[in-house]
Design an enzyme around this catalytic site. Structure first.
Site, PDB file in Angstrom:
ATOM      1  N   GLY A 158       0.748   1.350  -0.382  1.00 46.15           N
ATOM      2  CA  GLY A 158       0.798  -0.112  -0.389  1.00 46.15           C
ATOM      3  C   GLY A 158      -0.123  -0.692  -1.426  1.00 46.15           C
ATOM      4  N   ASN A 159      -0.325  -2.004  -1.373  1.00 51.32           N
ATOM      5  CA  ASN A 159      -1.239  -2.659  -2.316  1.00 51.32           C
ATOM      6  C   ASN A 159      -2.014  -3.750  -1.583  1.00 51.32           C
ATOM      7  OD1 ASN A 159       0.242  -5.324  -2.685  1.00 51.32           O
ATOM      8  ND2 ASN A 159       1.841  -3.871  -3.248  1.00 51.32           N
ATOM      9  N   ARG A 160      -2.961  -4.363  -2.264  1.00 48.24           N
ATOM     10  CA  ARG A 160      -3.870  -5.303  -1.609  1.00 48.24           C
ATOM     11  C   ARG A 160      -3.365  -6.743  -1.583  1.00 48.24           C
ATOM     12  NH1 ARG A 160      -8.974  -6.181  -2.797  1.00 48.24           N
ATOM     13  NH2 ARG A 160      -8.929  -5.676  -5.001  1.00 48.24           N
ATOM     14  N   SER A 161      -2.108  -6.974  -1.923  1.00 53.78           N
ATOM     15  CA  SER A 161      -1.591  -8.339  -1.845  1.00 53.78           C
ATOM     16  C   SER A 161      -1.660  -8.851  -0.404  1.00 53.78           C
ATOM     17  CB  SER A 161      -0.133  -8.369  -2.315  1.00 53.78           C
ATOM     18  OG  SER A 161       0.440  -9.628  -2.037  1.00 53.78           O
TER      19      SER A 161
ATOM     20  N   ALA B 179       4.085  -8.656  -4.496  1.00 53.28           N
ATOM     21  CA  ALA B 179       3.559  -7.511  -5.249  1.00 53.28           C
ATOM     22  C   ALA B 179       4.402  -6.310  -4.853  1.00 53.28           C
ATOM     23  CB  ALA B 179       2.095  -7.285  -4.908  1.00 53.28           C
TER      24      ALA B 179
END
Ligand code: C5P
Length: 227
Positions: A29-32, A96
Site C-alpha cells: 500500500g501507500n501512505r495516502s 494514489a
C-alpha cells in the site's frame, strides 16, 4: 453567497490509496490518507455538482449525500472509474494508485522461509487508469490528474509535472511535493496546476479544503469555456 458554479455538472473524484494483496492478510500500500481527494469531493458538492467518489483506502470520514464506490485494488479502481467516467463531465483522479501489484496472490498466508533470510516478491505493472481514461473517447469530458513527486526544488517539481502530463494526456495536472513529512496524511497542501501544454495556470496552498475549493474554480471555468 457561496459559489454554485458546478450546478448542473457531474464530478467524479478518486481518492485514497490502493492496496494490492500479497496473501489473505498482507498487502502493498501507500501512505495516502484520501484527505485531498475527499476535500475535492466535498467542495464540488458544495459548488452544486452531482458527485461520485471512488474511495480506495482512506483515513478520514467519507462525505454523505454523494454516491460512493469503495475499491481496494487498482484493478477494481480501473473497473469503477471506467464504468463511472462516461456519466460525468469532470474527472479528478486524486487517488494514489499502486504502479505495481504482486504477480500472484497466495491463497494461504505466506510463511516465513526456513531456507534463507531473503524473500523476493515479483511485481507486475498495473494499468495506468488516468492515461487510459485520457486517451479514450472523451465526449468533452475534462480530465484532471494528480502528481505527487519527491522533487529537490520547485523547478524540479514543475519539470517532473511537465513530463508527466505529456505522458498521461490529461487536461490538467495538479502537482504537489511529497516527502517523509509533506504531502500525505497532512491537513495542508501546496499545489501547482499545469495545463496540457505544461504551462503553470494556477497555484494554491493552505488547508486541503481551501486548495480543493481553489482548484475547482479553475476546472469550473474550463468547463464553461469548453461549451
Ligand atoms: O504516474 P503517477 O502515479 O505519479 O501519476 C499520478 C496520477 O495518475 C494520479 O492522478 C493517479 O490517480 C493516476 N494513476 C492512475 N493509474 C496508475 C497510476 C497513477 O490513474 N496506475
Amino acid at each position: 453567497a457561496r459559489l454554485r458554479d458546478l450546478e448542473g455538472r457531474s464530478v467524479l473524484v478518486t481518492a485514497g490509496g490502493t492496496r494490492e494483496p500479497l496473501d489473505p492478510v498482507r498487502y502493498i500500500g501507500n501512505r495516502s490518507s484520501g484527505r485531498q481527494g475527499i476535500a475535492i469531493a466535498r467542495a464540488a458538492q458544495a459548488r452544486g455538482a452531482r458527485v461520485t467518489l471512488i474511495a480506495a483506502h482512506v483515513e478520514v470520514e467519507l462525505p454523505t449525500g454523494i454516491e460512493i464506490v469503495r475499491v481496494e485494488t487498482t484493478a477494481e479502481l480501473l473497473d469503477a472509474a471506467t464504468a463511472a467516467a462516461p456519466l460525468h463531465d469532470l474527472v479528478i483522479m486524486a487517488a494514489a494508485v499502486a504502479d505495481y501489484r504482486p504477480v500472484s496472490v497466495s491463497d494461504d498466508k505466506i510463511k516465513k522461509a526456513h531456507t534463507g533470510d531473503r524473500l523476493t516478491l515479483e511485481l507486475v505493472q498495473n494499468p495506468d487508469i488516468l492515461a487510459t481514461l485520457s486517451h479514450a473517447e472523451r465526449d468533452g469530458r475534462l480530465i484532471v490528474g494528480f502528481a505527487a513527486e519527491t522533487a529537490t526544488d520547485r523547478d524540479d517539481l514543475i519539470r517532473l509535472g511537465r513530463e508527466k502530463i505529456a505522458r498521461k494526456g490529461c487536461d490538467y495536472l495538479v502537482v504537489n511535493g511529497v516527502g517523509w513529512t509533506t504531502g500525505f496524511a497532512r491537513d495542508d497542501n501546496s499545489v501547482t496546476v499545469l495545463d496540457a501544454s505544461g504551462a503553470i495556470v494556477f497555484e494554491a496552498s493552505g488547508s486541503k479544503s481551501s486548495v480543493a475549493d481553489d482548484i475547482l474554480g479553475v476546472f469550473a471555468t474550463a468547463l464553461s469555456g469548453a461549451e
